[in-house]
Design a protein around this motif. Sequence first.
Motif, short mmCIF file in Angstrom:
data_model
loop_
_atom_site.label_atom_id
_atom_site.label_comp_id
_atom_site.label_asym_id
_atom_site.label_seq_id
_atom_site.Cartn_x
_atom_site.Cartn_y
_atom_site.Cartn_z
N SER A 104 15.02 -6.88 32.00
CA SER A 104 16.26 -7.58 31.65
C SER A 104 16.16 -8.19 30.26
O SER A 104 15.15 -8.83 29.93
CB SER A 104 16.55 -8.68 32.66
N SER A 110 16.40 -11.74 34.48
CA SER A 110 15.05 -11.26 34.75
C SER A 110 14.41 -12.06 35.88
O SER A 110 13.81 -11.51 36.80
CB SER A 110 14.20 -11.35 33.49
N SER A 151 18.20 -3.87 31.22
CA SER A 151 19.32 -4.43 31.98
C SER A 151 20.01 -5.53 31.19
O SER A 151 19.41 -6.15 30.31
CB SER A 151 18.82 -5.00 33.31
N CYS A 156 25.56 -10.78 30.20
CA CYS A 156 24.98 -11.27 31.46
C CYS A 156 25.95 -12.22 32.15
O CYS A 156 26.51 -13.11 31.51
CB CYS A 156 23.65 -11.97 31.16
#
Length: 321
Positions: A104, A110, A151, A156
Amino acid sequence: MAAHTGTVLISEVGPRDGLQALKRTMPTEAKINWIKALAAAGLTEIEVGSFVSPKLLPQMADCAQVVAAAREIPGLTVLALAPNLKGAAAAFDAGVHKVSLPVSVSESHSKANINRTTEQAIAAIADIKALRDGLPDDTPGAKAGIEIGLSTAFGCTIEGPVPEDRVIRMAALAIEMGAEAVGLSDTTGYGNPAQVGRLFRRLIAEIGLDRVGGAHFHNTRGQGLANVIAALEQGVTTFDASQAGLGGCPYAPGATGNLVTEDLVWMLESMGLDTGVDIERLIGAREVLLAGLPGETLYGHVADAGLPLGFEYANQARPAA
């Protein structure tokens, strides 16, 4: 927009990304039947599961069995996700052809996703490569590829915007640690075409097109196919998708809806790009999926509307069934 010709690889992620987002578990035999149906439709790369704790994701508890069955399918590249060294070891033991490691960009994601900092996740790549390189040549996973999916590369749901410089820096570090390819994942469906084009252009300049693992887009805000076009414009030719749009990240609030494989294949073929996939057989695989998950909601415009009159595949030697 420039005309596109050539081939595109569709990496089917439904058996992993799709199923892990569901609260119920698909029986092992049904998973295998579905994977066989997807391969029979012409998909040559399938992420069949993830090697994670069954306490966290009981849907993936049978991953080793599924990998073993998938390895028996001729011509199929078998992928599995592994979030850490323990998972990677299990993946190598099972004999995956490639292991995908999620890293991430967002620190918060993460910690929520794999309970590690981004620095720890990057550092683990070197350990996983050392483990792979130390395997005897005759073991199933000795030649497995190691790919990184960055990711939350486009945003986010916990932190909001993600700095593009950080994305590129982490991609370079992943290669430095031993990854063979790095792809960008729009885990939360935040990406837009301008952003996608810009970020992939920078990624290619940083690590080279031959090390770009591909693009993973969610369709949370309806931008999935548009984002594919933007990535294509930069030379990206590998795209993740999930049959019927199943999936989403259970650790990213609101991150629903993978790109629908059927819709992606139709768009690419209509543009003259050969995917090698038979759309009608792919649509037929939805029935196999439903046999394992009765009553599940399936998405996809092409499956609902059908192929248009006069449709031709990019490879005319492969006519519609």
